[in-house]
Design an enzyme around this catalytic site. Structure first.
Site, mmCIF file in Angstrom:
data_model
loop_
_atom_site.group_PDB
_atom_site.id
_atom_site.type_symbol
_atom_site.label_atom_id
_atom_site.label_comp_id
_atom_site.label_asym_id
_atom_site.label_seq_id
_atom_site.Cartn_x
_atom_site.Cartn_y
_atom_site.Cartn_z
ATOM 1 N N GLY A 125 115.215 45.480 123.068
ATOM 2 C CA GLY A 125 115.995 45.451 124.195
ATOM 3 C C GLY A 125 117.471 44.878 123.933
ATOM 4 O O GLY A 125 117.755 44.171 122.677
ATOM 5 N N HIS A 126 118.256 44.948 124.874
ATOM 6 C CA HIS A 126 119.798 44.412 124.676
ATOM 7 C C HIS A 126 119.491 42.965 124.543
ATOM 8 O O HIS A 126 118.895 42.182 125.085
ATOM 9 C CB HIS A 126 120.500 44.784 126.194
ATOM 10 C CG HIS A 126 119.990 44.503 127.263
ATOM 11 N ND1 HIS A 126 120.683 45.168 128.427
ATOM 12 C CD2 HIS A 126 118.895 43.908 127.789
ATOM 13 C CE1 HIS A 126 119.960 44.663 129.513
ATOM 14 N NE2 HIS A 126 119.090 44.188 129.012
ATOM 15 N N ASN A 127 120.811 42.497 123.664
ATOM 16 C CA ASN A 127 120.796 40.897 123.523
ATOM 17 C C ASN A 127 119.482 40.450 122.716
ATOM 18 O O ASN A 127 119.580 39.156 122.773
ATOM 19 C CB ASN A 127 120.868 40.108 124.882
ATOM 20 C CG ASN A 127 122.448 40.530 125.369
ATOM 21 O OD1 ASN A 127 122.606 41.275 126.415
ATOM 22 N ND2 ASN A 127 123.385 39.794 124.864
#
Lengths: 347, 347, 347
Positions: free
Chosen positions: B239-241
């Site tokens: 996922g993002h980050n």
């Protein structure tokens, strides 16, 4: 594709009640049918739709009460089977692709049989051997020395890595990746992972079907093998050196770790995980989301994580649901035993 | 790639018994070896294949009983390691791709180092910076301002979104998607999800390997980062980050939710799920299918859902298997206590 | 995209403390901000970064202690919302693609609206109807008779099979596969699976977003439907004939089996599995990794496998953690009851 009720009856061995010349132009479920459609009624739970269906014709079982006169009935033993026969005969998708597009590329050393159809930007690399009547849709990539058998169908954006062997009448759906490197690394003395060369290949036997986005890794040595007529759904992961038998189905998002042997005539439901180096016998059914941590040789149903025979799993699940009651019982027993102990001391 | 038993012995520090001039042309597992192959024998469970193997040469440990005279023995301390050295030296796949195909596209503002190899229909967009000896296979798409370090290898049908930064010696397998938008939405006052712009990027450090069909989302702000030498299997979702440390391995179909921090030297098995914003410390091992719901900072093995220390999970699993016995015991106790209560009342 | 603190304040309804003419050129989280960036402070746990942040401007809540004089403050009620407004206004990614590349292909029978943008090697097949302002990135394939509504955006390497209907303002990320055959087979009398023709289609309504590598299968008959504004993450599998309502979100690696009906305003977390033919009502929340084995009509939170109401699941999990204590208790009770029984006999 238009046909008459009479023709539908002849194809399915049914008997027409009503207008034999009624023209049928489509198929639909009873609740969605529109004028021109033929539909079917096989289960009483769908009878509620009969009154209002707009279908022109309907397959029914013997004994059905033919209340409506504005619809043509075709009586058959199995409406479901008859309906399916109509679809296969008249509505089967053609997956049409003809000729070799000018933007497709075939390496001069590749060989191909008759009626090869290649979509736009397809790449067939050096040393490939392609059978007769093979269709490969747009933007798919076939690397070196791949073999593809007669009548196989490869959809778009598929990746087939070098040395993969695909049998006859195989279907590979869009975005699948066949023959990528297996996930093999050895940590060196510093704990740094060193890649183990993956020099085997993938063999898909005849009439295999592979779903969209599914990944089947090449063997480290030897071959990852998918047996005849085995069907694999979308987003499934098959690790290196896995061997799957014949006539097995594997549902979406299941993962099979490296070097597993899976039997024939198995049914593996969705999101199942199988640990590495295990053997699953013939006719084993693994229910959804099960986690397999040891070999299962005996035919039967298995479920849970770690997977157990289905009836064992169900029994344990029932016990788990009873835990609040057990806990309560234990408390009551404690109180009563304490009371009895005190009485005993008094005595 | 042919070589002699003598050469194989020299490479692996072994000693030849038999014909030093024997020519070896392949490698195989003992049960699959054919004439010309070298194989190895490291575990007694494989000795059953020794009698019938068709291998021409075999790595063995000191002390092995050299009964057959039609095979050349190479004695080494670790047959497994020696076999692996032979593969790496003589059979390592070349992933050969040379030159820039005429159908590949490089934007005029993109820069590339020496020996760039681009397959058919590859797209390298504006502002990209590509290092030396980079190979990008057919039909892969590199969007704007992507950087790719020296000696990196990108297989076919890969998608790299804008601003992604890839280090040196990275390998990205077919169908992977790097830098897609993170899954970020805010419900407005009407419960309608509004897209949160995802304006960060993805950074893959040196020697990272990314499996087929794996998706690594760009950060909402800042960067999603995969550390040096970390290896990620097929169909993994990052996922993002998310930030993953160094020398970590992540197996197939695992999902790591947004903003997690994963340590170095971790081993994450298949089909694991990690909830958002958690921290996993260095040297943590997460067993297959575990569901991680809170941060795990201490090195060690964790398992289950919610994940617990492995020994705790195993103990609970043993108790669950015992539930039918516990239930039985509780019933027996109830009867006996009832009997005793009656006696007590009589008293 | 440069703007002043004054302009930022005007956009967000805030009040500037410090230099209104400060020029802002970027956005970043407080711990990562550099000169020229605007950042925000909304939660006290981030205040530790305030002393050292290199941000040029910062959104703060009323009452914040403005200790630093080298930074420009913009006071707003919701720093988070203000920051988000700045991003949407000034930094929203353009996903720029203009014109129809010379290597793109549009069949002569396909129709397209204004401002169509097609990347390299895109294929738009016969009978397609494409709306205004549609962008399709490189190497994506659109098969026959697909409809795509105005302002929709399709990233690279996407596969859209024939007859798919996509609404307005849809976003489909790289590598997604829309409209592949559903996984439908009937075993014949010999146990050999015969393919059931999959002759329906997929309908994605307006403002749907589909993640990378996600696969949505076409219906066997009729349509697989994803409702307005529903957002689907990466590597999700949607089976044939599934109908999903409006404003629902589905997280990564979830699988929904064939013929399920999913309500509106649902939240389905990651790695959830839903068995076939089930109904999930509106406003149902399914927590991560849940396995759904029966219909859930009542709004609320569900968890576990088989999924139960969240509070029931939590209670059972607590009992499972207590199993060692229960087991101990049962042993103690046994001993004490045995002792009491002996006393009773003596009596």
């Amino acid at each position: 594709m238009n046909f008459t009720a009479e023709e539908a009856a002849r194809l399915t061995g049914g008997k027409v009640y009503g207008n034999s010349d009624t023209v049928i132009s489509g198929v639909a479920r009873i609740e969605e049918a529109k004028e021109g459609d033929i539909t079917f009624l096989y289960h009483s739970s769908y009878e509620k739709y009969f009154k209002s269906t707009k279908a022109t014709a309907i397959f029914i079982k013997p004994g059905f009460n033919k209340l409506r006169s504005d619809i043509t009935y075709i009586e058959v033993d199995s409406p479901e089977k008859a309906f399916s026969e109509i679809i296969i005969k008249n509505f089967k998708p053609g997956y049409k692709l003809e000729g070799i597009d000018s933007t497709a590329f075939i390496h001069e050393s590749a060989k191909a049989g008759k009626n090869l159809a290649l979509g736009r930007n397809v790449i067939v690399s050096a040393g490939c051997k392609i059978g007769n009547n093979v269709r490969i849709f747009h933007n798919s990539v076939i690397l070196d020395n791949v073999e593809i058998g007669d009548d196989s169908l490869i959809f778009q954006n598929v990746s087939i890595r070098e040395k993969t062997i695909i049998g006859k009448k195989a279907i590979i759906h869009a975005g699948a990746v066949i023959g990528s490197d297996g996930f093999g690394f050895n940590p060196d003395e510093n704990g740094v992972y060193q890649k183990i060369p993956q020099i085997g290949n993938v063999i898909l036997k005849d009439e295999v079907e592979i779903g969209s986005g599914t990944t089947i890794d090449r063997a480290a040595l030897g071959s990852t093998i998918i047996g005849n007529r085995t069907k694999i759904d979308n987003l499934v992961q098959i690790g290196h050196n896995v061997v799957v038998g014949e006539d097995t189905v594997i549902s979406a998002q299941t993962g099979i770790s490296g070097s597993c042997k899976i039997g024939s005539n198995c049914v593996i439901a969705g999101q199942v995980g199988i640990a590495g180096h295990l053997t699953i016998g013939d006719k084993v059914v693994l229910l959804a989301k099960s986690g397999i941590t040891k070999s299962l040789l005996k035919p039967g149903y298995y479920f849970g994580y770690p997977a157990k025979e289905l009836k064992v799993s169900h029994r344990l699940e029932a016990h788990i649901r009873n835990l609040p009651a057990y806990s309560e019982k234990i408390k009551e027993l404690e109180l009563e035993v304490k009371r009895l102990s005190k009485l005993a001391i008094k005595d």
